[in-house]
Design a protein around this motif. Structure first.
Motif, PDB file in Angstrom:
ATOM      1  N   HIS A 209      -3.171  19.120   8.511  1.00  0.00           N
ATOM      2  CA  HIS A 209      -3.662  19.752   7.140  1.00  0.00           C
ATOM      3  C   HIS A 209      -3.086  19.057   6.244  1.00  0.00           C
ATOM      4  O   HIS A 209      -3.369  18.954   4.908  1.00  0.00           O
ATOM      5  CB  HIS A 209      -3.390  21.297   7.089  1.00  0.00           C
ATOM      6  N   VAL A 210      -1.778  18.374   6.195  1.00  0.00           N
ATOM      7  CA  VAL A 210      -0.962  17.755   5.208  1.00  0.00           C
ATOM      8  C   VAL A 210      -1.717  16.875   4.401  1.00  0.00           C
ATOM      9  O   VAL A 210      -1.589  16.633   3.277  1.00  0.00           O
ATOM     10  CB  VAL A 210       0.333  17.422   5.807  1.00  0.00           C
TER      11      VAL A 210
ATOM     12  N   ILE B  74       0.822  -1.317   0.067  1.00  0.00           N
ATOM     13  CA  ILE B  74       0.053  -0.095   0.097  1.00  0.00           C
ATOM     14  C   ILE B  74       0.936   1.400  -0.226  1.00  0.00           C
ATOM     15  O   ILE B  74       0.695   2.222  -0.806  1.00  0.00           O
ATOM     16  CB  ILE B  74      -0.986   0.103   1.121  1.00  0.00           C
ATOM     17  N   LEU B  75       1.981   1.342   0.927  1.00  0.00           N
ATOM     18  CA  LEU B  75       2.681   2.383   0.839  1.00  0.00           C
ATOM     19  C   LEU B  75       3.537   2.745  -0.426  1.00  0.00           C
ATOM     20  O   LEU B  75       3.551   3.773  -0.755  1.00  0.00           O
ATOM     21  CB  LEU B  75       3.748   2.133   1.951  1.00  0.00           C
ATOM     22  N   VAL B  76       3.885   1.716  -1.208  1.00  0.00           N
ATOM     23  CA  VAL B  76       4.506   1.907  -2.478  1.00  0.00           C
ATOM     24  C   VAL B  76       3.251   2.065  -3.713  1.00  0.00           C
ATOM     25  O   VAL B  76       3.627   3.203  -4.478  1.00  0.00           O
ATOM     26  CB  VAL B  76       5.167   0.308  -2.933  1.00  0.00           C
TER      27      VAL B  76
ATOM     28  N   LEU C 193       5.122  14.642  -1.743  1.00  0.00           N
ATOM     29  CA  LEU C 193       5.237  14.038  -0.353  1.00  0.00           C
ATOM     30  C   LEU C 193       4.884  15.141   0.488  1.00  0.00           C
ATOM     31  O   LEU C 193       5.037  16.498  -0.100  1.00  0.00           O
ATOM     32  CB  LEU C 193       6.522  13.532  -0.055  1.00  0.00           C
ATOM     33  N   GLY C 194       4.344  15.020   1.742  1.00  0.00           N
ATOM     34  CA  GLY C 194       3.809  15.814   2.695  1.00  0.00           C
ATOM     35  C   GLY C 194       4.877  16.202   4.017  1.00  0.00           C
ATOM     36  O   GLY C 194       5.087  14.972   4.442  1.00  0.00           O
TER      37      GLY C 194
ATOM     38  N   ASN D  65       1.249   9.347   6.590  1.00  0.00           N
ATOM     39  CA  ASN D  65       1.988  10.112   5.315  1.00  0.00           C
ATOM     40  C   ASN D  65       2.808  11.338   6.045  1.00  0.00           C
ATOM     41  O   ASN D  65       3.252  12.228   5.068  1.00  0.00           O
ATOM     42  CB  ASN D  65       0.756  10.659   4.713  1.00  0.00           C
ATOM     43  N   LEU D  66       2.931  11.320   7.213  1.00  0.00           N
ATOM     44  CA  LEU D  66       4.154  12.266   7.664  1.00  0.00           C
ATOM     45  C   LEU D  66       5.230  11.574   8.085  1.00  0.00           C
ATOM     46  O   LEU D  66       6.398  12.490   8.477  1.00  0.00           O
ATOM     47  CB  LEU D  66       3.399  12.866   8.988  1.00  0.00           C
ATOM     48  N   ILE D  67       5.490  10.245   7.899  1.00  0.00           N
ATOM     49  CA  ILE D  67       6.671   9.763   8.113  1.00  0.00           C
ATOM     50  C   ILE D  67       7.515   9.246   6.904  1.00  0.00           C
ATOM     51  O   ILE D  67       6.956   8.617   6.178  1.00  0.00           O
ATOM     52  CB  ILE D  67       6.079   8.152   8.960  1.00  0.00           C
TER      53      ILE D  67
END
Length: 343
Positions: A282-283, A26-28, A298-299, A167-169
């Motif tokens: 908010h990212v 999923i991450l990929v 990317l955020g 999504n912040l890592i």
């Protein structure tokens, strides 16, 4: 380790292995979606299940280690108490944080979201659950529909928060960006407030990690602002260490979607790697919009106070529901069908 012991060990760790592979895929393939949070939840569940199987497999050895066994008993008791008291603990936490937010930020509808969630928990847990559907069929139907809706939305909120965290890592991905977009959040007249300063500082930090990238400070002029936000952001950024040759502004946008849409028009490399900078809460929604626009992004997030973050995450979740309202309504109708057919 003999062959049988190896087979048992592999079987014991299988939930961890399978959910880890699922999460990585999923991450990929689909990181910027709620699937990332669902994958993280599956991975946590698989890891916990494998841990329980390992403990069961080696229970005899664990029981012989008196200190370890006592600590594990205390941990299990603490977990059971937390689970039993979770609604009350969550309600108390939300009430405290909600009151603190209103005291420090003022009274408004959006600032009451945390308190609204707290009283929604009370309504669902302590009132709707005790309605007798046989004595009050209409109230019973209402309770069933409300319980289904709140359960679904609460589960989705948890997935939304997990997705935002995932999504912040990042691991070793601070470099090789072609452009950095810092999203605006509002001015006080022509002054950059602390929340927006945090975003710009994060953007400057990312610019220093990517000396060849252009930083775009995005935001138009809104009510109560004497200058366009992008211009004020650029001025503050240049005064605080931004590269003047690679710092530009976008000053026409009115919301997050326009921030990205108008910034993309001035990207040095439209198909290049983009770094989106905003506040932590908010990212993720900005990344969802960037995916919709086919922006390779990317955020990265800047910090803010906890009491503000909780309410802001709820506001972001409501905005996400609005973005996907047709899908949400279809899912709710499907979930409500059994109760409606029973009536």
């Amino acid at each position: 380790m003999d062959q049988m012991e190896l087979i048992i060990w592999i079987a014991t760790m299988m939930p961890f292995y399978m959910t880890s592979i699922f999460f990585i895929v999923i991450l990929v393939l689909n990181r910027r979606s709620l699937w990332s949070g669902f994958g993280a939840l599956c991975w946590l569940f698989g890891s916990g299940l494998s841990l329980l199987l390992v403990m069961f497999r080696y229970s005899q050895w664990i029981m012989e280690q008196k200190i370890l066994y006592a600590l594990m008993q205390l941990a299990a008791l603490a977990i059971l108490l937390i689970l039993a008291m979770f609604p009350l603990l969550l309600f108390t936490f939300l009430i405290i944080e909600g009151i603190q937010l209103i005291r420090k930020e003022g009274f408004s509808f959006t600032n009451c979201l945390t308190l609204g969630l707290a009283f929604g928990i009370v309504l669902n847990v302590f009132i709707l659950c005790y309605i007798n559907p046989t004595s009050h069929p209409i109230l019973g139907l209402f309770a069933s529909l409300m319980t289904t809706a709140t359960s679904f939305l609460s589960f989705q909120l948890a997935i939304f928060l997990l997705s935002a965290i995932v999504n912040l890592i990042h691991f070793g991905k601070r470099k090789h960006f072609d452009q950095i977009v810092v999203l605006g959040s509002g001015l006080f007249g022509d002054q950059v407030p602390p929340l927006l300063q945090g975003r710009i500082r994060k953007g400057i930090k990312m610019q220093k990690c990517n000396p060849n990238a252009f930083m775009i400070l995005s935001g138009g002029q809104g009510p109560g602002e004497t200058v366009p936000e992008g211009r004020a952001m650029k001025k503050w950024a240049l005064q605080n260490g931004a590269d003047p040759d690679r710092t530009i502004c976008e000053d026409q946008s009115r919301n997050t979607e326009e921030n990205l849409e108008f910034s993309r028009k001035i990207f040095p490399k439209p198909n290049g790697k983009t770094c989106i900078v905003s506040t932590y809460y908010h990212v993720f929604r900005a990344l969802l919009l960037s995916k919709k626009m086919n922006i390779n992004a990317l955020g990265y997030g800047s910090r803010t106070k906890l009491y503000f973050t909780i309410n802001a995450f709820l506001r972001e979740y409501i905005a996400y529901l609005n973005m996907t309202k047709k899908r949400q309504l279809m899912i709710l109708i499907i979930l409500w069908l059994p109760a409606l057919f029973v009536i």
